[in-house]
Motif scaffolding. Structure first.
Motif, PDB file in Angstrom:
ATOM      1  N   UNK A 141       0.838  -1.207   0.000  1.00  0.00           N
ATOM      2  CA  UNK A 141       0.000   0.000   0.000  1.00  0.00           C
ATOM      3  C   UNK A 141       0.867   1.250   0.000  1.00  0.00           C
ATOM      4  N   UNK A 142       1.951   1.240   0.759  1.00  0.00           N
ATOM      5  CA  UNK A 142       2.885   2.366   0.756  1.00  0.00           C
ATOM      6  C   UNK A 142       3.429   2.599  -0.647  1.00  0.00           C
ATOM      7  N   UNK A 143       3.808   1.527  -1.335  1.00  0.00           N
ATOM      8  CA  UNK A 143       4.332   1.642  -2.704  1.00  0.00           C
ATOM      9  C   UNK A 143       3.245   2.149  -3.644  1.00  0.00           C
ATOM     10  N   UNK A 144       2.023   1.722  -3.403  1.00  0.00           N
ATOM     11  CA  UNK A 144       0.911   2.166  -4.232  1.00  0.00           C
ATOM     12  C   UNK A 144       0.721   3.670  -4.156  1.00  0.00           C
ATOM     13  N   UNK A 145       0.812   4.234  -2.953  1.00  0.00           N
ATOM     14  CA  UNK A 145       0.661   5.679  -2.794  1.00  0.00           C
ATOM     15  C   UNK A 145       1.842   6.433  -3.401  1.00  0.00           C
ATOM     16  N   UNK A 146       3.015   5.810  -3.418  1.00  0.00           N
ATOM     17  CA  UNK A 146       4.161   6.438  -4.081  1.00  0.00           C
ATOM     18  C   UNK A 146       3.932   6.538  -5.585  1.00  0.00           C
ATOM     19  N   UNK A 147       3.184   5.602  -6.140  1.00  0.00           N
ATOM     20  CA  UNK A 147       2.890   5.608  -7.579  1.00  0.00           C
ATOM     21  C   UNK A 147       1.756   6.565  -7.910  1.00  0.00           C
ATOM     22  N   UNK A 148       0.654   6.474  -7.168  1.00  0.00           N
ATOM     23  CA  UNK A 148      -0.578   7.154  -7.552  1.00  0.00           C
ATOM     24  C   UNK A 148      -0.943   8.377  -6.709  1.00  0.00           C
ATOM     25  N   UNK A 149      -0.443   8.466  -5.486  1.00  0.00           N
ATOM     26  CA  UNK A 149      -0.973   9.474  -4.584  1.00  0.00           C
ATOM     27  C   UNK A 149      -2.361   9.050  -4.132  1.00  0.00           C
ATOM     28  N   UNK A 150      -3.180  10.018  -3.762  1.00  0.00           N
ATOM     29  CA  UNK A 150      -4.528   9.698  -3.305  1.00  0.00           C
ATOM     30  C   UNK A 150      -5.374   9.079  -4.408  1.00  0.00           C
ATOM     31  N   UNK A 151      -5.237   9.593  -5.605  1.00  0.00           N
ATOM     32  CA  UNK A 151      -6.018   9.098  -6.747  1.00  0.00           C
ATOM     33  C   UNK A 151      -5.359   9.635  -8.011  1.00  0.00           C
ATOM     34  N   UNK A 152      -5.244   8.799  -9.008  1.00  0.00           N
ATOM     35  CA  UNK A 152      -4.640   9.250 -10.263  1.00  0.00           C
ATOM     36  C   UNK A 152      -5.573  10.225 -10.982  1.00  0.00           C
ATOM     37  N   UNK A 153      -4.981  11.113 -11.780  1.00  0.00           N
ATOM     38  CA  UNK A 153      -5.772  12.048 -12.564  1.00  0.00           C
ATOM     39  C   UNK A 153      -6.293  11.365 -13.824  1.00  0.00           C
ATOM     40  N   UNK A 154      -7.175  12.043 -14.507  1.00  0.00           N
ATOM     41  CA  UNK A 154      -7.724  11.529 -15.755  1.00  0.00           C
ATOM     42  C   UNK A 154      -8.962  12.315 -16.118  1.00  0.00           C
ATOM     43  N   UNK A 155      -9.665  11.887 -17.158  1.00  0.00           N
ATOM     44  CA  UNK A 155     -10.920  12.546 -17.517  1.00  0.00           C
ATOM     45  C   UNK A 155     -11.932  11.499 -17.961  1.00  0.00           C
TER      46      UNK A 155
END
Length: 253
Positions: free
Chosen positions: A204-218
């Motif tokens: 989970x720590x690694x996941x937040x390093x990749x994405x932060x709270x939520x990835x951007x997009x449209x």
């Protein structure tokens, strides 16, 4: 299944992810049902499936329950969700997982097969901006065998109906309040529990390093998806399911 080494109940994690997702998507199972109906209608009951941005493997789980002779390749970048997926499907020879970034132009080289009967994804590709998604659709077309299908179920609001969209959002938020009262974890709460788990804390720590709270997009509308799939090389593309806010778009190769 329960991991004998760690005592982790992977089925419980899979179930909790599903409940958390249903907080936001009360018709989630309906879209999965229609998705698998179309798989069966077009490519039969023993498909080779690519579960794109697979998360915990929710699509793979439903594919294998409905089609026991199917096989599935799950691809994702999220280390925490892949940990759950790999634990949940451990020992099932029908399932393979691949860690890959869909923004990497060479991501498909990591796959074990050169083509698939069905490439399926749900509530995931809105993390990409439209230009990135158009590139991805171009990469997916060669992975779908002739006569095969690609399906994307995601948030695809109609920009021509802002008042209806606002009413639908308000209604959905009221449903979320009811789910909270019933004790269902929301997105942030679910990830907080995962971060506190001894087995999932590091992924989970690694996941937040990749994405932060939520990835951007449209979130382009369904007409954009159908048009872009045809431009990418699919023979036909259209919506095969719709809710007030989401749609399932199918591309036939």
């Amino acid at each position: 299944m329960t991991d004998a080494a760690t005592g982790t109940d992977w089925q419980a994690w899979q179930d909790s992810w599903d409940r958390q997702q249903e907080w936001y998507l009360p018709d989630r199972e309906e879209r999965f049902r229609v998705m698998l109906d179309m798989v069966e209608a077009v490519v039969g009951t023993a498909p080779r499936v690519l579960d794109l941005a697979c998360g915990t493997g929710s699509i793979t789980d439903r594919v294998l329950k409905r089609f026991p002779n199917a096989t599935s390749t799950g691809v994702d970048l999220d280390p925490a969700l892949l940990t759950i997926a790999e634990g949940h499907f451990a020992g099932d020879a029908r399932v393979t997982f691949v860690t890959a970034d869909l923004k990497d132009p060479d991501w498909a080289l990591r796959l074990p097969h050169g083509d698939y009967d069905a490439v399926l994804t749900a509530t995931a590709l809105h993390w990409l901006y439209s230009p990135q998604l158009a590139v991805l659709y171009g990469q997916l077309a060669p992975l779908v065998r002739p006569g095969g299908v690609f399906m994307n179920a995601d948030h695809m609001p109609d920009p021509a109906t802002p008042l209806l969209n606002a009413a639908e959002r308000a209604h959905r938020h009221a449903g979320m309040d009811r789910a909270r009262a019933e004790g269902v974890l929301d997105w942030a709460e679910w990830w907080a529990v995962a971060a506190a788990d001894p087995v999932l804390a590091e992924p989970t720590k690694k996941r937040y390093e990749i994405y932060g709270e939520h990835a951007d997009g449209d979130t382009p509308d369904e007409a954009w998806h159908a048009r872009t799939l045809r431009e990418a090389g699919f023979a036909e593309a259209r919506t095969v399911w719709r809710s007030p806010s989401d749609a399932l778009v199918l591309g036939l190769k």
